[in-house]
Design an enzyme around this catalytic site. Structure first.
Site, short mmCIF file in Angstrom:
data_model
loop_
_atom_site.label_atom_id
_atom_site.label_comp_id
_atom_site.label_asym_id
_atom_site.label_seq_id
_atom_site.Cartn_x
_atom_site.Cartn_y
_atom_site.Cartn_z
CB SER A 168 -0.96 -0.04 1.20
OG SER A 168 -1.90 1.01 1.13
CG HIS A 195 -4.43 -0.93 -0.64
ND1 HIS A 195 -3.99 -0.88 0.66
CD2 HIS A 195 -4.96 -2.17 -0.80
CE1 HIS A 195 -4.25 -2.04 1.26
NE2 HIS A 195 -4.83 -2.84 0.39
CG ASP A 293 -5.80 -5.56 2.69
OD1 ASP A 293 -6.40 -6.62 2.97
OD2 ASP A 293 -5.68 -5.13 1.52
#
Length: 348
Positions: A168, A195, A293
């Site tokens: 990310s 992401h 995540d």
């Protein structure tokens, strides 16, 4: 002592909106109307964070990023509108050292309230990044295409193992470095979840294709998983895998958000792979990023007999996702990024 932030945007309205969002964070707020003013202020003052617009008069945002990162490296958050052109420029800005991006409030149905939480979270995370991380010699360098060795030809064997990488904040530069380092005869498919919204993942896939001789896929439904191919998960859907009656394994776009904050989600990719692949054939990797995540997916892969590696705090831009995987017992190893790249290249 208050942290300092510089808001750079030629729109008085956007500057006001961003100041309104930040006012409760106890930051000392300064503003600039164009890239040149931003450079002048960033070289005179050590800001903890700079939010940077892209299209501005006098000097654009990407030129300002290049100059600031060379002269006084600072955590820069790009503020981008959701257009394909701005997506491409935003990706480029991150290659020159910008850490992350947010969508500009009020563009393409992205309201101030909707984007406000994301902006606040990212500003807080970026403000904690140590200056020494920003001074990495690789931060503003663009990966070069790896030249094939003599007699090196694409791998032609069967699909055996699978590399899954979740990343990310601070990730695009790392993804490029991994892709650019893979040899032409690399024997495994490599799947990335980064992401980003859809236009940004598309622009990113196009950029990745320029740093490798390997095929790069911006995933859709029914892309066959093949050795030596690169798969970047499309924004706005989850990357899942399915086995066809022929035995071929293909990608599948899962449109249901499944209550995930991010879409694509690293956890969704990890758990989907576990349903299709022998766990001992999965190499799961978690790199820099805000939040958690991928942490539960790493635990599941490790417990099922797969191999998992997370990026060390020492090399992470943001030690969020890897830290959560480690805390939950989901890591076989914690390694610096350069060692992770070597593990990927040598993985048999």
């Amino acid at each position: 002592m208050s942290k300092k932030i510089l808001i750079v945007d030629d729109s008085a309205l956007v500057r006001k909106q961003l100041k309104g969002l930040i006012q409760d964070l106890d930051f000392e707020i300064d503003t600039a109307k164009n890239g040149q003013e931003a450079i002048d202020k960033a070289l005179a003052t050590d800001y903890d964070v700079i939010t940077m617009d892209i299209n501005m008069p006098v000097l654009d945002g990407i030129s300002a990023v290049k100059e600031i990162m060379q002269e006084n490296p600072t955590a820069i958050l790009m503020v981008s509108s959701l257009t394909s052109e701005n997506a491409s420029v935003t990706i480029e800005a991150m290659e020159y050292g910008a850490i992350d991006f947010v969508l500009k409030p009020g563009t393409m149905n992205v309201g101030v309230a909707e984007s406000g939480e994301d902006i606040i979270q990212k500003i807080k995370s970026l403000s904690r990044i140590p200056k020494r991380r920003l001074k990495s010699p690789n931060l503003s360098s663009v990966p070069k295409v790896r030249k094939a060795e003599p007699n090196e030809v694409p791998f032609e064997g069967e699909l055996d193992k699978l590399i899954l990488i979740g990343v990310s904040t601070g990730g695009p530069r790392l993804v490029e470095e991994i892709v650019a380092s893979l040899p032409l005869n690399y024997p495994h498919p490599v799947c990335f979840v980064q992401h980003m919204p859809e236009q940004f993942t598309l622009a990113f896939a196009e950029r990745l294709a320029k740093v490798t001789q390997l095929p790069v896929h911006h995933t859709s439904t029914n892309d066959e998983l093949l050795p030596g191919h690169i798969y970047l998960a499309s924004g706005g859907v989850h990357l899942h895998f399915r086995k066809k009656t022929s035995g071929k394994i293909v990608t599948f776009e899962e449109k249901d958000k499944n209550k995930r904050f991010f879409q694509p989600s690293v956890d969704e990719m990890f758990f989907s792979a576990l349903k299709i692949f022998d766990p001992s054939k999965i190499f799961g990797i978690l790199l820099t990023g805000i939040g958690d995540d991928g942490a539960d997916g790493m635990v599941a892969i490790k417990e099922a007999g797969g191999y998992t590696v997370a990026e060390s705090e020492e090399s992470c831009t943001v030690f969020g996702m890897p830290q959560e995987a480690f805390k939950r017992g989901g890591t076989c190893q914690m390694l610096d990024f350069k060692d992770i790249v070597e593990k990927i290249i040598s993985y048999k």
